[in-house]
Every structure is written in structure tokens, then in C-alpha cells.
Enzyme design. Structure first.
Site, PDB file in Angstrom:
ATOM      1  N   ASP A 143     -23.402 -25.478  33.927  1.00  0.00           N
ATOM      2  CA  ASP A 143     -23.285 -24.750  35.191  1.00  0.00           C
ATOM      3  C   ASP A 143     -24.666 -24.564  35.810  1.00  0.00           C
ATOM      4  OD1 ASP A 143     -21.641 -23.481  37.125  1.00  0.00           O
ATOM      5  OD2 ASP A 143     -22.219 -21.505  36.377  1.00  0.00           O
TER       6      ASP A 143
ATOM      7  N   GLY B 162     -24.656 -16.576  29.928  1.00  0.00           N
ATOM      8  CA  GLY B 162     -23.723 -16.786  28.829  1.00  0.00           C
ATOM      9  C   GLY B 162     -22.247 -16.699  29.159  1.00  0.00           C
TER      10      GLY B 162
ATOM     11  N   ASP C 175     -30.873 -23.063  26.668  1.00  0.00           N
ATOM     12  CA  ASP C 175     -31.475 -22.656  27.934  1.00  0.00           C
ATOM     13  C   ASP C 175     -32.970 -22.498  27.739  1.00  0.00           C
ATOM     14  OD1 ASP C 175     -29.980 -21.180  30.641  1.00  0.00           O
ATOM     15  OD2 ASP C 175     -32.154 -21.079  30.444  1.00  0.00           O
TER      16      ASP C 175
ATOM     17  N   LYS D  31     -21.775 -28.709  37.252  1.00  0.00           N
ATOM     18  CA  LYS D  31     -21.814 -28.277  38.650  1.00  0.00           C
ATOM     19  C   LYS D  31     -22.632 -29.247  39.481  1.00  0.00           C
ATOM     20  CE  LYS D  31     -23.978 -24.350  39.700  1.00  0.00           C
ATOM     21  NZ  LYS D  31     -24.042 -22.884  39.757  1.00  0.00           N
TER      22      LYS D  31
ATOM     23  N   TRP E  34     -20.144 -18.905  30.473  1.00  0.00           N
ATOM     24  CA  TRP E  34     -19.386 -20.080  30.024  1.00  0.00           C
ATOM     25  C   TRP E  34     -19.312 -20.127  28.503  1.00  0.00           C
ATOM     26  CZ3 TRP E  34     -19.509 -25.351  32.927  1.00  0.00           C
ATOM     27  CH2 TRP E  34     -19.027 -25.165  34.221  1.00  0.00           C
TER      28      TRP E  34
ATOM     29  N   ASP F 148     -35.701 -27.020  26.077  1.00  0.00           N
ATOM     30  CA  ASP F 148     -35.465 -27.841  27.261  1.00  0.00           C
ATOM     31  C   ASP F 148     -34.615 -29.036  26.850  1.00  0.00           C
ATOM     32  OD1 ASP F 148     -35.548 -29.423  29.528  1.00  0.00           O
ATOM     33  OD2 ASP F 148     -37.705 -29.191  29.849  1.00  0.00           O
TER      34      ASP F 148
END
Length: 237
Positions: A139, A76, A99, A179, A78, A115
Site C-alpha cells: 500500500d 500496520g 518498512d 497501490k 494491512w 529497504d
């Protein structure tokens, strides 16, 4: 305990018992990472919070009143930064975190344990946001196998799927941040982003470990419109 080149005390972890060398090196790196200590002192859930802070300070992605989606949000870090910067804690903006893992509550953040690759995920997220998103950020990192080429393809594939999700939920002019890792496997990813966004660039914040090939792809100015099936990676579900 020794001092490093900056004069800081360097903690060394002894090898012994059942601890593997890789575990020893990871623990040693964590104990000596100044961003880990800074995150703990600031109340952030991960050192990754500083990466988003640096990127946002430079590019001004998060503004009060915006709607933001945080993919692969746990633990958590971000989401904490996004909630503060868009004002969702004061009901000015909106942050939705997704998540597969559970994530404890964060003020100003709506969390969904699902998902994002599921076919109905974009619809669920749009409903939670009450409309389209201004920013989709990620990320996430794919699970690694140790085989370099396989891992590169997995990483790029995950980002490509995140791009497809972003194109389903972003407003025209929106932003995508994710990322990735420096490799020769992301040429198609960059071409895909350049078709869908006005500007695409790579950024590497100082909080990213310098010995890592980690970097972030930042795409701004979403062109909008729907993608053809041939352009969209398949989703599960």
C-alpha cells in the site's frame, strides 16, 4: 458545524495561525471520513485496512496457512488484516512486514526495518518466511513533488520495483497486490505484470476516496521462473 448531503454532521476546520490551506483541507477530510472513525472503533491502525478487507472479501486472496509479505507496512493496517486472515496469530500462517520506518509490534506479524530495494532484501525475507511467499502486497505511495508527470513516473517506478521484488520471493501461482494511480504512465507496468502473472486487473475498493485517482493492481497466478536482468529494475545497495 454543518450537515453534509447524507445528513451527517460535517466538521469544518478554521484557517488561522500557521496552518496551511492544504493542511486544513487534509485535517477536515480526516475528521469527516467515516472510514477513519470505523478504523478507530475497530482497532485498526489505518483506514487502509478496509481497502484490503474489501479486496480480499471479493477475490479471496488471503487464506489460512498462507505466507504473506507486506511492503511499506507502517503503520500496520494491512498487516493486521493479513495476520487475522491467514491465521498467523495462531501460528497457522506467516506474515512478514517491511518498512523503512519503525512499526510497533502486531501479534502474528514479524517486522523487519529495512529497504525492500536492497539487493539482499529478498534473501532476508525468504529466510524470515522460511520459504517463498503466497502473497506480496503493498500500500506504498512514492513521495510527491507536485509535478504531475514526475509524480506519475515515481509512482509507477516504485510499483515496478515492488513487482521485481515479488518475482524474487513468490511461489508459482502466487499473488501480487499494489497501490497505483490511474495515469497513462503505467502501460509498461501492465505489460510487465502480464508477462509474469496469468491474470492482471485493476480494482478500486469503496474505501478508496472517490475523488482520488488511487486504485490497486491485482496480479494472480505468478508464472514462476527467474527474470532476466533487462526485465528487472535496478536495486539500491
Amino acid at each position: 458545524m454543518a450537515k453534509d448531503t447524507t445528513g451527517r454532521l460535517h466538521v469544518q476546520v478554521k484557517t488561522g495561525g500557521k496552518r496551511k490551506l492544504s493542511s486544513k483541507l487534509w485535517l477536515e477530510r480526516q475528521l469527516n471520513d467515516p472510514y477513519v472513525a470505523k478504523a478507530k472503533a475497530a482497532g485498526y491502525r489505518s483506514r487502509a485496512a478496509f481497502k484490503l478487507l474489501e479486496i480480499d472479501d471479493k477475490f479471496r486472496l488471503l487464506k489460512p496457512g498462507m505466507a504473506v509479505v507486506d511492503l511499506g507496512a507502517a503503520p500496520g493496517g494491512w498487516s493486521q488484516i493479513a495476520a487475522k486472515r491467514v491465521g498467523s496469530r495462531e501460528a497457522k500462517g506467516k506474515v512478514v512486514a517491511i518498512d523503512l520506518l519503525e512499526m510497533s509490534e502486531i501479534p502474528g506479524v514479524d517486522f523487519a526495518q529495512l529497504d525492500f530495494m536492497d539487493n539482499d532484501a529478498p534473501e532476508k525475507l525468504t529466510a524470515m518466511l522460511g520459504g517463498k511467499a503466497d502473497v506480496v502486497m503493498s500500500d506504498m505511495a512514492a513521495n510527491t513533488t507536485g509535478h504531475r508527470k514526475t509524480d506519475q513516473l515515481r509512482i509507477v517506478g516504485l510499483v515496478e520495483t515492488a513487482v521485481a521484488f515479488a518475482c524474487d520471493v513468490l511461489k508459482p501461482g502466487g499473488t501480487f497486490l499494489a497501490k497505483t494511480f490511474q495515469s497513462g504512465a503505467d502501460a509498461e507496468l501492465l505489460a510487465q505484470l502480464k508477462r509474469d502473472f496469468a491474470t492482471v486487473r485493476h480494482v478500486k475498493p469503496a474505501a478508496s476516496r472517490q475523488d482520488s485517482s488511487e486504485r490497486y493492481v491485482l496480479a494472480t497466478g505468478f508464472r514462476g521462473g527467474t527474470r532476466s536482468e533487462s526485465d528487472t529494475p535496478s536495486r539500491s545497495g
